[in-house]
Design an enzyme around this catalytic site. Structure first.
Site, PDB file in Angstrom:
ATOM      1  N   ASP A  48       0.688  -1.328   0.096  1.00 44.18           N
ATOM      2  CA  ASP A  48       0.044  -0.015  -0.081  1.00 44.18           C
ATOM      3  C   ASP A  48       0.748   1.230   0.107  1.00 44.18           C
ATOM      4  OD1 ASP A  48      -3.081   1.100   0.776  1.00 44.18           O
ATOM      5  OD2 ASP A  48      -1.491   2.258   1.973  1.00 44.18           O
ATOM      6  N   TYR A  53       2.576  10.024  -0.064  1.00 44.81           N
ATOM      7  CA  TYR A  53       3.707   9.412   0.624  1.00 44.81           C
ATOM      8  C   TYR A  53       5.097   9.697   0.092  1.00 44.81           C
ATOM      9  CZ  TYR A  53      -0.082   6.425   2.715  1.00 44.81           C
ATOM     10  OH  TYR A  53      -0.951   5.797   3.403  1.00 44.81           O
ATOM     11  N   LYS A  78      -3.016   6.036  -4.118  1.00 40.04           N
ATOM     12  CA  LYS A  78      -4.257   6.764  -3.806  1.00 40.04           C
ATOM     13  C   LYS A  78      -4.130   8.118  -4.467  1.00 40.04           C
ATOM     14  CE  LYS A  78      -3.862   4.721   0.940  1.00 40.04           C
ATOM     15  NZ  LYS A  78      -2.427   4.406   0.753  1.00 40.04           N
ATOM     16  N   HIS A 111      -7.849   9.726  -1.378  1.00 37.02           N
ATOM     17  CA  HIS A 111      -7.147   9.835  -0.182  1.00 37.02           C
ATOM     18  C   HIS A 111      -8.009  10.126   0.984  1.00 37.02           C
ATOM     19  CE1 HIS A 111      -2.721   9.258   1.450  1.00 37.02           C
ATOM     20  NE2 HIS A 111      -3.668   8.815   2.368  1.00 37.02           N
TER      21      HIS A 111
END
Length: 276
Positions: A48, A53, A78, A111
């Site tokens: 994931d 990120y 996401k 997200h």
């Protein structure tokens, strides 16, 4: 670590491994690359990540270098929380594919229902526009499943009412002391799989005396009790670590928690993230 090879089946028939390896707060570069590589080496087949990120490139490289066939690894990313337009969603998805060096994604999520720096903002119209783009990508075979993250029942209702499409997944903060019962019941009723991010409450739940006592009784670690709790509740935990011993430990949850002990864990209603 048999559970790492077991799957849930999403509402559209797609299989998704019951435990995922999370990469939130894992920095891009050597750390993200090595963490994902260790997870794959030790049996994880569900990774994931997210545009937010900033580690998609390293995640993609680790998957490619593992030599494991791409179709054997379930990968989620996401859509950045502030992107609330049809075109923006299409462009962001393409950027994610390029960063990962993939030609498809297994799961793509919005997200959050609002930008992280404007939590609570009314973005209902924008969420519909972004999800409309995701539906098109899904129908074109570029994504195997689509969903949302951090969405409340009302946020999901907005998608369903305007697009007549039920998201396959809702990824939310879910852990002992914060099991979001209203959203949990809603999603189960709609056959939306809940993915449980931060199953250890960013480590805070490891300090809970009830969890510690139960771990000793089961001859397990507190982390294993917390991750197994998510499985027992029918959710998909996404533990993360940058240490191989903990990555292995987090996947060793092939045991059952008795109903009486689950009831005890359910009664912990103090969110551990507030603890010192």
């Amino acid at each position: 670590m048999k559970l790492l090879t077991e799957t849930y089946v999403l509402s559209n028939g797609v299989e998704i491994p019951k435990i995922g390896f999370g990469t939130w707060q894992v920095p891009d570069g050597k750390i993200a690359y090595e963490s994902v590589s260790m997870a794959l080496k030790n049996g994880y087949r569900h990774i994931d990540t997210a545009e937010a990120y900033k580690n998609e490139k390293s995640v993609g490289h680790a998957i490619k270098d593992s030599k494991i066939p791409r179709e054997e690894i379930f990968v989620t990313s996401k859509l950045h929380s502030h992107i609330k337009t049809y075109e923006g969603a299409k462009e962001a998805f393409q950027k994610t594919l390029e960063e990962l060096e993939f030609d498809y994604l297994d799961l793509f999520l919005i997200h959050a229902p609002w930008p992280w720096n404007e939590m609570g903002k009314d973005c209902r119209e924008g969420n519909v526009e972004a999800f409309k783009a995701m539906i098109e990508l899904y129908k074109a075979g570029k994504i195997k499943a689509i969903g949302v993250s951090n969405f409340s029942p009302a946020d999901i209702d907005n998608i369903i009412e305007h697009l007549n499409f039920v998201p396959h997944v809702n990824q939310i903060a879910f852990f002992v002391g914060h099991n979001q019962s209203e959203t949990d019941v809603y999603c189960k009723d709609k056959n939306i799989l809940i993915e449980a991010y931060s199953p250890l409450a960013i480590g805070h739940a490891l300090k809970n005396p009830v969890v510690i006592k139960m771990a000793k009784a089961y001859d397990k670690t507190p982390a294993q009790i917390l991750i197994r709790y998510c499985i027992e509740k029918g959710t998909l935990p996404l533990p993360k670590s940058t240490h191989e011993s903990r990555i292995i430990e987090n996947g060793q949850v092939d045991f059952e928690i008795k109903k009486s002990d689950l009831d005890i864990l359910d009664q912990i209603d103090d969110d551990p993230r507030k603890w010192n």
